[in-house]
Motif scaffolding. Sequence first.
Motif, short mmCIF file in Angstrom:
data_model
loop_
_atom_site.label_atom_id
_atom_site.label_comp_id
_atom_site.label_asym_id
_atom_site.label_seq_id
_atom_site.Cartn_x
_atom_site.Cartn_y
_atom_site.Cartn_z
N TRP A 1 18.95 18.87 18.27
CA TRP A 1 19.62 18.05 19.27
C TRP A 1 18.84 16.75 19.45
O TRP A 1 17.68 16.65 19.06
N HIS A 2 19.49 15.74 20.01
CA HIS A 2 18.87 14.43 20.20
C HIS A 2 18.58 14.24 21.68
O HIS A 2 19.46 14.43 22.53
N ASP A 3 17.35 13.86 22.00
CA ASP A 3 16.95 13.71 23.40
C ASP A 3 17.01 12.27 23.89
O ASP A 3 16.46 11.92 24.92
N GLY A 4 17.69 11.43 23.14
CA GLY A 4 17.80 10.02 23.50
C GLY A 4 16.78 9.15 22.79
O GLY A 4 16.92 7.94 22.73
N ILE A 5 15.72 9.76 22.25
CA ILE A 5 14.68 9.05 21.52
C ILE A 5 14.49 9.65 20.13
O ILE A 5 14.46 8.94 19.13
N ASN A 6 14.33 10.97 20.06
CA ASN A 6 14.07 11.67 18.81
C ASN A 6 14.95 12.91 18.70
O ASN A 6 15.51 13.37 19.68
N PHE A 7 15.00 13.45 17.49
CA PHE A 7 15.64 14.74 17.28
C PHE A 7 14.63 15.83 17.61
O PHE A 7 13.44 15.68 17.35
N ARG A 8 15.13 16.94 18.19
CA ARG A 8 14.26 18.04 18.58
C ARG A 8 14.88 19.37 18.18
O ARG A 8 16.09 19.48 18.02
#
Length: 65
Positions: A20-27
């Motif tokens: 998922w994307h946290d707005g900055i990076n994929f996690r």
Amino acid sequence: MLSSVICKVGSHNVNRRRVWHDGINFRTKCTRCSAPLIRDHQKGWRPFDEERDLRAERLPHPRHA
């Protein structure tokens, strides 16, 4: 137990189905030990470091929003 040793000695196994994307990076999380992982632009997937990576701009996981 053995899987967490593999992660500590070698590398984590990225769960590509739960990215998922946290707005900055994929996690995501490691499929073996459930450690949180982050995709760094220079280094690729690495463990999420609370001190280094935690920022107010990051969005929570979609399930926790």
